[in-house]
Design an enzyme around this catalytic site. Structure first.
Site, mmCIF file in Angstrom:
data_model
loop_
_atom_site.group_PDB
_atom_site.id
_atom_site.type_symbol
_atom_site.label_atom_id
_atom_site.label_comp_id
_atom_site.label_asym_id
_atom_site.label_seq_id
_atom_site.Cartn_x
_atom_site.Cartn_y
_atom_site.Cartn_z
ATOM 1 N N ARG A 42 -0.898 -3.495 -1.821
ATOM 2 C CA ARG A 42 -0.864 -2.207 -0.940
ATOM 3 C C ARG A 42 -2.222 -2.991 -0.525
ATOM 4 O O ARG A 42 -2.866 -3.987 -0.771
ATOM 5 C CB ARG A 42 -1.339 -1.386 -2.005
ATOM 6 N N CYS A 89 -10.180 5.740 -4.516
ATOM 7 C CA CYS A 89 -9.048 6.856 -3.731
ATOM 8 C C CYS A 89 -8.557 5.992 -1.864
ATOM 9 O O CYS A 89 -9.496 6.399 -1.648
ATOM 10 C CB CYS A 89 -8.508 7.948 -4.227
ATOM 11 N N GLU A 138 -1.326 1.986 3.054
ATOM 12 C CA GLU A 138 -1.774 2.933 2.356
ATOM 13 C C GLU A 138 -2.712 3.577 3.363
ATOM 14 O O GLU A 138 -3.253 3.577 4.563
ATOM 15 C CB GLU A 138 -3.047 2.678 1.496
ATOM 16 N N GLU A 149 -3.804 -3.517 -4.660
ATOM 17 C CA GLU A 149 -4.301 -3.335 -3.385
ATOM 18 C C GLU A 149 -5.706 -4.420 -3.192
ATOM 19 O O GLU A 149 -5.972 -4.884 -4.203
ATOM 20 C CB GLU A 149 -5.086 -1.627 -4.255
ATOM 21 N N TYR A 209 6.875 7.004 -11.023
ATOM 22 C CA TYR A 209 4.973 6.401 -11.193
ATOM 23 C C TYR A 209 4.133 6.920 -11.261
ATOM 24 O O TYR A 209 3.900 8.023 -12.016
ATOM 25 C CB TYR A 209 4.961 6.255 -9.394
ATOM 26 N N ASN A 254 2.701 7.315 0.387
ATOM 27 C CA ASN A 254 2.428 8.007 0.003
ATOM 28 C C ASN A 254 2.340 9.265 -0.324
ATOM 29 O O ASN A 254 1.080 9.456 1.015
ATOM 30 C CB ASN A 254 1.067 6.720 -0.999
#
Length: 306
Positions: A162, A129, A192, A121, A51, A215
């Site tokens: 995501r 983040c 997430e 995302e 990743y 994650n």
């Protein structure tokens, strides 16, 4: 052998190899590799996929993870990791670097650089983040359009959508978005910043048959779970996005503090990779042997002609 030798390269595209890794069953374990050396070390440890984190890329450039870097800068990291390891690589695509056409350009660039998969995302810029507060989300249909654009552009790239909606829209909102993104052409979903085992299990139960990515970042909102625990909760993939960079950065800080204090690196020698270990990891002898074999072949050919 070095990636320079065509006969040693993979015969299938990276996207097909990533898909096979996910479809093989169990849980695909994808440690973060922030550069080519980390990729080689992860491969030596036995991992079959990797990743590449946006947070790790920006941090090693001395920048925050706010969507600052460009597609071409990411492609530089993709190329070195794919070349060094030959493993299928999942890449953080942030918000897709723009709207539909920008997403399509990203997909083409990442595929050409050697990526096997990408996740996009549903945040708005400046993105953050996923484990920070005050994230702003795109409208579900706008994100679905990006997923559809990615699916239209890819030849083989595995596309993971995501969603960061759990924090602001709850699990219901995240599940609704995930279903829409799958309809738009995503291969898998990445929910997430889920905060409990119950949330992970519930999310998986409400999306039967959908490959899911977990994650396992440190110092975030998700409690520590093992790969086996994520698999038991219904997930097909797990990433440890910034772990390698965190360890490397901590070691570097210790080195510089020691060097400044002592005026010497002697106290750090036991913590260093030796010259022999470095050469073994990067395969220096293989490259030298390859170079020598080509020269020997040419000399032999000249002798035959003479």
């Amino acid at each position: 052998m070095p990636y320079l030798v065509s006969s040693d390269l993979a015969h299938e595209p990276a996207g097909a190899r990533f898909r096979a890794l996910v479809d093989a069953g169990g849980i695909a374990q994808l440690p973060g590799a922030h550069n080519g050396m980390a990729a080689l070390q992860a491969k030596a440890a036995g991992f079959q996929g990797l990743y590449l984190s946006g947070a790790a890329m920006t941090a090693q450039m001395g920048l925050p993870d706010l969507g600052i870097i460009t597609v071409d800068e990411v492609a530089f990291f993709i190329r070195q990791i794919a070349r060094a390891s030959g493993l299928p690589l999942l890449v953080d695509g942030d918000t897709g670097y723009g709207e539909a056409l920008n997403v399509m350009h990203m997909v083409r660039t990442f595929e050409d650089a050697g990526a096997g998969a990408v996740h996009i995302e549903d945040q708005l810029l400046p993105k953050k983040c996923g484990h920070l507060n005050d994230k702003k989300l795109a409208a579900p249909q706008d994100m679905a359009a990006k997923v559809a654009a990615a699916a239209k552009a890819r030849r083989h790239l595995y596309i993971i959508a995501r969603t960061d909606a759990a924090a602001s829209e709850g699990l219901d909102g995240a599940v609704a978005r995930a279903k829409l993104y799958m309809e738009a052409g995503a291969d898998a979903i990445f929910p997430e910043a889920l905060t409990s085992a119950a949330m992970f299990r519930d999310f998986a139960a409400r999306l039967p048959g959908v490959p899911l990515l977990a994650n396992m970042t440190e110092f975030g909102r998700t409690p520590f779970f093992t790969a086996d625990e994520f698999e038991a909760m219904g997930f097909a993939m797990v990433i440890w996005p910034v772990s390698s960079l965190r360890v490397a950065n901590k070691a570097q800080a210790d080195l510089y503090a020691t060097l400044k204090r002592d005026g010497s690196t002697r106290a750090m020698l036991e913590q260093m990779q030796t010259r022999a270990e470095l050469y073994e990891t990067i395969g220096l002898a293989d490259y030298e042997a390859l170079d020598g074999s080509i020269v020997a072949t040419l000399l032999a050919a000249e002798d035959t002609v003479a």
